[in-house]
Design an enzyme around this catalytic site. Structure first.
Site, PDB file in Angstrom:
ATOM      1  N   LYS A  22      27.817  50.655  38.565  1.00 39.40           N
ATOM      2  CA  LYS A  22      28.033  49.549  37.618  1.00 39.40           C
ATOM      3  C   LYS A  22      27.863  48.197  38.298  1.00 39.40           C
ATOM      4  O   LYS A  22      27.155  47.325  37.792  1.00 39.40           O
ATOM      5  CB  LYS A  22      29.452  49.642  37.028  1.00 39.40           C
ATOM      6  CG  LYS A  22      29.888  48.382  36.289  1.00 39.40           C
ATOM      7  CD  LYS A  22      31.274  48.512  35.678  1.00 39.40           C
ATOM      8  CE  LYS A  22      32.431  48.224  36.584  1.00 39.40           C
ATOM      9  NZ  LYS A  22      32.736  46.782  36.801  1.00 39.40           N
ATOM     10  N   ASN A  23      28.535  48.020  39.440  1.00 40.82           N
ATOM     11  CA  ASN A  23      28.563  46.689  40.043  1.00 40.82           C
ATOM     12  C   ASN A  23      27.278  46.328  40.796  1.00 40.82           C
ATOM     13  O   ASN A  23      27.145  45.203  41.283  1.00 40.82           O
ATOM     14  CB  ASN A  23      29.792  46.535  40.943  1.00 40.82           C
ATOM     15  CG  ASN A  23      31.064  46.460  40.109  1.00 40.82           C
ATOM     16  OD1 ASN A  23      30.999  46.287  38.887  1.00 40.82           O
ATOM     17  ND2 ASN A  23      32.214  46.594  40.746  1.00 40.82           N
ATOM     18  N   ARG A  93      33.802  39.532  32.552  1.00 39.57           N
ATOM     19  CA  ARG A  93      33.690  38.419  33.496  1.00 39.57           C
ATOM     20  C   ARG A  93      32.356  38.386  34.225  1.00 39.57           C
ATOM     21  O   ARG A  93      31.871  37.319  34.606  1.00 39.57           O
ATOM     22  CB  ARG A  93      34.783  38.549  34.556  1.00 39.57           C
ATOM     23  CG  ARG A  93      36.088  37.966  34.195  1.00 39.57           C
ATOM     24  CD  ARG A  93      36.947  38.041  35.436  1.00 39.57           C
ATOM     25  NE  ARG A  93      36.249  37.442  36.563  1.00 39.57           N
ATOM     26  CZ  ARG A  93      36.344  36.170  36.917  1.00 39.57           C
ATOM     27  NH1 ARG A  93      37.126  35.363  36.258  1.00 39.57           N
ATOM     28  NH2 ARG A  93      35.675  35.713  37.949  1.00 39.57           N
ATOM     29  N   CYS A 117      42.169  36.976  33.850  1.00 42.48           N
ATOM     30  CA  CYS A 117      41.935  38.324  33.357  1.00 42.48           C
ATOM     31  C   CYS A 117      43.085  39.181  33.850  1.00 42.48           C
ATOM     32  O   CYS A 117      43.935  38.711  34.599  1.00 42.48           O
ATOM     33  CB  CYS A 117      40.602  38.862  33.830  1.00 42.48           C
ATOM     34  SG  CYS A 117      40.590  39.217  35.562  1.00 42.48           S
ATOM     35  N   ARG A 122      41.192  34.828  39.112  1.00 40.02           N
ATOM     36  CA  ARG A 122      39.758  34.945  39.353  1.00 40.02           C
ATOM     37  C   ARG A 122      38.950  33.703  39.004  1.00 40.02           C
ATOM     38  O   ARG A 122      38.117  33.707  38.094  1.00 40.02           O
ATOM     39  CB  ARG A 122      39.193  36.159  38.619  1.00 40.02           C
ATOM     40  CG  ARG A 122      39.779  37.443  39.138  1.00 40.02           C
ATOM     41  CD  ARG A 122      39.302  38.629  38.364  1.00 40.02           C
ATOM     42  NE  ARG A 122      38.084  39.215  38.895  1.00 40.02           N
ATOM     43  CZ  ARG A 122      37.466  40.234  38.314  1.00 40.02           C
ATOM     44  NH1 ARG A 122      37.915  40.739  37.212  1.00 40.02           N
ATOM     45  NH2 ARG A 122      36.382  40.737  38.847  1.00 40.02           N
ATOM     46  N   PRO A 123      39.150  32.612  39.729  1.00 39.85           N
ATOM     47  CA  PRO A 123      38.350  31.421  39.488  1.00 39.85           C
ATOM     48  C   PRO A 123      36.892  31.610  39.937  1.00 39.85           C
ATOM     49  O   PRO A 123      36.571  32.611  40.580  1.00 39.85           O
ATOM     50  CB  PRO A 123      39.031  30.359  40.349  1.00 39.85           C
ATOM     51  CG  PRO A 123      39.839  31.085  41.343  1.00 39.85           C
ATOM     52  CD  PRO A 123      40.101  32.466  40.818  1.00 39.85           C
ATOM     53  N   VAL A 124      36.024  30.641  39.585  1.00 37.44           N
ATOM     54  CA  VAL A 124      34.612  30.713  39.991  1.00 37.44           C
ATOM     55  C   VAL A 124      34.222  29.492  40.820  1.00 37.44           C
ATOM     56  O   VAL A 124      33.063  29.123  40.889  1.00 37.44           O
ATOM     57  CB  VAL A 124      33.664  30.858  38.774  1.00 37.44           C
ATOM     58  CG1 VAL A 124      33.775  32.242  38.166  1.00 37.44           C
ATOM     59  CG2 VAL A 124      33.923  29.789  37.736  1.00 37.44           C
ATOM     60  N   ASP A 125      35.231  28.869  41.446  1.00 37.30           N
ATOM     61  CA  ASP A 125      34.959  27.637  42.197  1.00 37.30           C
ATOM     62  C   ASP A 125      33.900  27.822  43.283  1.00 37.30           C
ATOM     63  O   ASP A 125      33.101  26.917  43.544  1.00 37.30           O
ATOM     64  CB  ASP A 125      36.264  27.097  42.813  1.00 37.30           C
ATOM     65  CG  ASP A 125      36.973  28.139  43.672  1.00 37.30           C
ATOM     66  OD1 ASP A 125      37.268  29.227  43.138  1.00 37.30           O
ATOM     67  OD2 ASP A 125      37.207  27.885  44.861  1.00 37.30           O
ATOM     68  N   GLN A 126      33.868  28.998  43.914  1.00 38.29           N
ATOM     69  CA  GLN A 126      32.901  29.209  45.002  1.00 38.29           C
ATOM     70  C   GLN A 126      31.467  29.304  44.468  1.00 38.29           C
ATOM     71  O   GLN A 126      30.526  28.869  45.127  1.00 38.29           O
ATOM     72  CB  GLN A 126      33.249  30.467  45.804  1.00 38.29           C
ATOM     73  CG  GLN A 126      34.611  30.409  46.468  1.00 38.29           C
ATOM     74  CD  GLN A 126      34.725  29.224  47.414  1.00 38.29           C
ATOM     75  OE1 GLN A 126      33.889  29.023  48.298  1.00 38.29           O
ATOM     76  NE2 GLN A 126      35.741  28.409  47.215  1.00 38.29           N
ATOM     77  N   ASP A 305      38.923  48.335  44.379  1.00 35.20           N
ATOM     78  CA  ASP A 305      38.617  49.157  43.205  1.00 35.20           C
ATOM     79  C   ASP A 305      39.048  50.614  43.362  1.00 35.20           C
ATOM     80  O   ASP A 305      38.903  51.395  42.427  1.00 35.20           O
ATOM     81  CB  ASP A 305      37.113  49.094  42.888  1.00 35.20           C
ATOM     82  CG  ASP A 305      36.685  47.733  42.374  1.00 35.20           C
ATOM     83  OD1 ASP A 305      37.557  46.950  41.945  1.00 35.20           O
ATOM     84  OD2 ASP A 305      35.474  47.440  42.412  1.00 35.20           O
ATOM     85  N   ARG A 397      34.145  51.135  30.150  1.00 33.03           N
ATOM     86  CA  ARG A 397      33.457  49.999  30.776  1.00 33.03           C
ATOM     87  C   ARG A 397      32.832  50.411  32.095  1.00 33.03           C
ATOM     88  O   ARG A 397      31.836  49.821  32.513  1.00 33.03           O
ATOM     89  CB  ARG A 397      34.462  48.867  31.070  1.00 33.03           C
ATOM     90  CG  ARG A 397      34.998  48.204  29.846  1.00 33.03           C
ATOM     91  CD  ARG A 397      35.849  47.035  30.248  1.00 33.03           C
ATOM     92  NE  ARG A 397      35.105  46.195  31.182  1.00 33.03           N
ATOM     93  CZ  ARG A 397      35.614  45.189  31.875  1.00 33.03           C
ATOM     94  NH1 ARG A 397      36.885  44.901  31.732  1.00 33.03           N
ATOM     95  NH2 ARG A 397      34.876  44.486  32.681  1.00 33.03           N
TER      96      ARG A 397
END
Ligand code: EPU
Length: 417
Positions: A22-23, A93, A117, A122-126, A305, A397
């Site tokens: 999946k990933n 996400r 979530c 889980r920010p996306v600043d990077q 995971d 999922r």
């Protein structure tokens, strides 16, 4: 809403085939946005997150077709709308993975800001920091991230922390940038490497994926390609733990044992016997397993995971285990549910102390995230009596036909609609 009903107490035995990862699939599908030519991806798992990603890409104007063997052909001849709307990002996400490719190809992108979530903030600043370093203008407006850049410029980017999709976004953006980009403190996950291989098959020049420094030489354009997605290491690990926890013996085919070192080690430590070949991995047990401590970390460390699944195993192992989660701040939602089955677990901060009990007893449980749900299925396989796992859509999922595969191994499990 579907639920899984499990009659526990069966030793799993037999052979199953591992699905595509999946990933790895999710970023590889978004790589199609980088070229006007067709990208054909095979070994794509049939999962809800994959369907969501295909819908998102189709909505942007990407032509998507599928053959009966789950090969997917994507052609982004024109991108009508470089936008990922709230409705899709809120359900997945990983939609944020379109940000890098869209900015590189279209010079602009609008992606709904992923909120909190279940497993953490889980920010996306990077991701944004990387794009800004490459000359993009970033604004947050009305809950959306808006990125603009006429043409991204190569840059040296040091990530403040290891982020998988952050590394993937910047790597994809850099393939079409002007000049060379160097990502330091890059994620070393095998899925990042798989994406790099796919990008290189499309004519990109990515080097160093799998190490913590990735160098990408930008190109004016990429071309179409055919690419086969790697096997899913987390699905593989989940089935291995299921066999170990039920005292069983299984063989997984179409697997990649070379990317499972940390998990294999943590199965051998409590007493399971693990053997491997080039594309298979087998596990046998000989009596009860002892408790095993795990501490999650970015690859090549023990994967977050797999944390919930090991907790199910530890709940019936001999002795006491310490489980430490260092990647996400709130990834212990399975604990309350495991306790409902009789597990003895105490959580303090990011540590869980799991005292092995003689047996678990079936109950109705539910979880709010994918891997937590997987751990409840494992617990149901171990428990005496009937366990009902609610909200199976979380499992759908990320696990392809989980009940079919487990049934093939002898589990008494059925889906109830
Ligand atoms: N983080 C930041 N800022 C950022 C990005 C990340 O603070 O800009 C933090 C996160 O909040 C988290 C940590 O960094 O605490 C690591 O997050 P990462 O970005 O690596 O996670 P991700 O890329 O969002 C991917 C997988 C997850 C997996 C993690 C960690 C995909 C699509 N998702 O998420 O998979 O748990 O890496 O290995 O690749 C799953 O499959 O169940 C799953 C959640």
């Amino acid at each position: 809403m579907d639920r899984l009903v499990i009659e526990g107490g069966v030793r799993l035995a037999g052979e199953v085939a591992v699905s595509g990862a999946k990933n790895a699939t999710l970023p590889i599908l978004t790589a199609a946005l980088l070229t006007a030519e067709p990208l054909t991806v095979s070994n794509v798992p049939h999962l809800r997150d994959v369907t969501t990603m295909l819908n998102l890409l189709a909505q942007m104007g990407v032509a998507v077709s599928m053959d009966e063997r789950l090969g997917v052909e994507l052609t982004a001849a024109r991108i009508a709308e470089p936008v990922a709307p709230y409705e899709l990002v809120k359900t997945m996400r990983a939609s944020v993975l379109v940000l890098g490719p869209l900015t590189a190809r279209c010079g602009e992108a609008r992606v709904s800001l992923p909120g909190g979530c279940a497993i953490g903030l889980r920010p996306v600043d990077q991701h944004l920091k990387g794009l800004q370093a490459m000359g993009a203008e970033v604004a947050i407006e009305h809950g959306y991230i808006s990125v603009r850049a006429k043409r991204l410029k190569g840059a040296r980017i040091r990530m403040d922390l290891v982020t998988v999709t952050g590394t993937e976004n910047i790597m994809m953006a850099a393939t079409l940038a002007d000049g060379t980009t160097v990502i330091e403190n890059a994620a070393r996950e095998p899925e990042v490497v798989d994406l790099a291989h796919c990008l290189n098959a499309m004519g990109a020049r990515v080097q160093g994926a799998g190490s913590d420094v990735i160098t990408i030489e930008g190109a004016d354009r990429l071309h179409g390609a055919r690419y086969r997605v790697m096997p899913d290491r987390i699905e593989t690990g989940t089935f291995l733990v299921a066999a170990a926890a039920t005292g069983g013996s299984i063989r997984l085919t179409g697997a990649r044992p070379d990317v499972l070192d940390a998990v294999r080690e943590k199965l051998r430590e409590p007493g399971a016997h693990v053997t491997t070949g080039p594309d298979w991995i087998a596990l046998e047990t000989n009596g009860a397993l002892s408790a095993v401590n795990v501490r999650t970390a970015p690859y090549p460390g023990f994967p977050t995971d797999m944390q919930a699944q090991f907790m199910a195993l530890d709940s019936i192992a001999r002795g006491t285990a310490l489980v430490t989660e260092t990647v996400f701040e709130n990834r212990f939602m399975h604990v309350q549910e495991l306790k409902r089955l009789g597990a003895d677990i105490e959580v303090e901060g990011n540590n869980a102390v799991v005292k092995g009990v003689a047996h678990l007893d079936g109950a109705t449980v539910m979880a709010t995230d994918l891997r937590a749900s997987a751990s409840l299925v494992l617990a149901g396989l171990i428990a005496r009596g009937t366990t009902t796992v609610d909200r199976v859509y979380h499992l759908d999922r990320g696990y392809e036909r989980i009940e079919e595969k487990l049934s093939k191994l002898g589990a008494r499990i059925r889906r109830v609609r």
